[in-house]
Design an enzyme around this catalytic site. Sequence first.
Site, short mmCIF file in Angstrom:
data_model
loop_
_atom_site.label_atom_id
_atom_site.label_comp_id
_atom_site.label_asym_id
_atom_site.label_seq_id
_atom_site.Cartn_x
_atom_site.Cartn_y
_atom_site.Cartn_z
N ASN A 115 -45.19 8.84 66.65
CA ASN A 115 -45.79 8.26 67.86
C ASN A 115 -45.01 8.70 69.10
O ASN A 115 -45.60 9.08 70.12
CB ASN A 115 -45.78 6.73 67.79
CG ASN A 115 -46.47 6.19 66.56
OD1 ASN A 115 -47.30 6.86 65.96
ND2 ASN A 115 -46.12 4.98 66.18
N ALA A 151 -40.25 -8.78 78.02
CA ALA A 151 -40.61 -9.12 79.40
C ALA A 151 -39.39 -9.25 80.31
O ALA A 151 -39.53 -9.23 81.54
CB ALA A 151 -41.40 -10.41 79.41
N ALA A 168 -45.57 0.10 70.81
CA ALA A 168 -45.15 -0.15 72.19
C ALA A 168 -43.79 0.49 72.46
O ALA A 168 -43.60 1.20 73.46
CB ALA A 168 -45.10 -1.65 72.47
N ASP A 183 -42.28 2.85 70.70
CA ASP A 183 -42.36 4.30 70.50
C ASP A 183 -42.93 4.97 71.74
O ASP A 183 -42.47 6.04 72.16
CB ASP A 183 -43.25 4.63 69.30
CG ASP A 183 -42.87 3.85 68.05
OD1 ASP A 183 -41.68 3.55 67.88
OD2 ASP A 183 -43.78 3.56 67.25
#
Length: 304
Positions: A32, A224, A252, A254
């Site tokens: 990925n 976050a 995410a 990767d």
Amino acid sequence: MKRVVIFGECMVELVSTSATELKKSFAGDTYNTAVYLKRNAPGLSVSYLTAIGEDFLSNELLFAMGDEQINTDHVYRCSKRNLGLYMVRTDKYGERTFAYWRDGSAATQTLNVMSQAPDNIEMFYFSGISVAILDVEQREKLFDLINALRSSGCRIVFDPNYRPRLWRDQQEAQEWMDKSYQVADIAFPGGDDHLALYGHTNADDVLAHLAPFGIGEVVMKNGAVGVHIVNHEGQFIVPVQTVTNVVDTTAAGDAFNGGYLAARLSGKNVTESASFGAMVAGTVIQHPGAIIPADTLRKAVTPL
């Protein structure tokens, strides 16, 4: 043209689209990253180091790599093994559950069937999963290769990507993760990985653990909270924009790594690169599957 080699395993990905239907594609943590690196920095030469089988799925993977302009000069055949496979189910919050069939896959024999080691490259990327799938003898071969590359001036990039089921026990995983950190020039520790593996509960714990390894560039992904970066210039915290339409969080991290490295190799500084990586990841998690359609990504993120 800058040359990058990324090592690991690409598997068949089956994604549940309904109670009775599955969508097939190809994915894997380092693969990925290779795809998102190449898509966002098309001027780079990106090769994938792995072993595949001689089955029809392996042949399809080669075509998929060609479509992504991933070089296959370090993809080797293992006649007695096939590709690994996994299924993923995603809930309404974008969180996913996996089932794997990868024991004894062709990629677990990569260092045994590799006939020519990569050389004359700027960067070599691997992950904790890349190490975990190998037997101990091949792990030693891998680190011999990494040390030889480092001595030639190649930068080594490592993402721990801890998967407990791939290790004999937690102690074994810690030993090999630390050995990997010792050879890294750039590292991508994750808050969740370090909590599960080392019991670290905050960024200070993670950075304190990594400090003795002398890693030149530490890029800690912390959800976050933002991205914590430590390099020779100091420490930085880069905020990330909240994504409200989360569809699938697969890949995410990767995607972030691929975007970050694309920016760094294109001459961006660490904060610019973290913002770019977060933009790539934020786009990817709004769509199903590990690797989203190339035109979908291009509409949201302009390649460097």
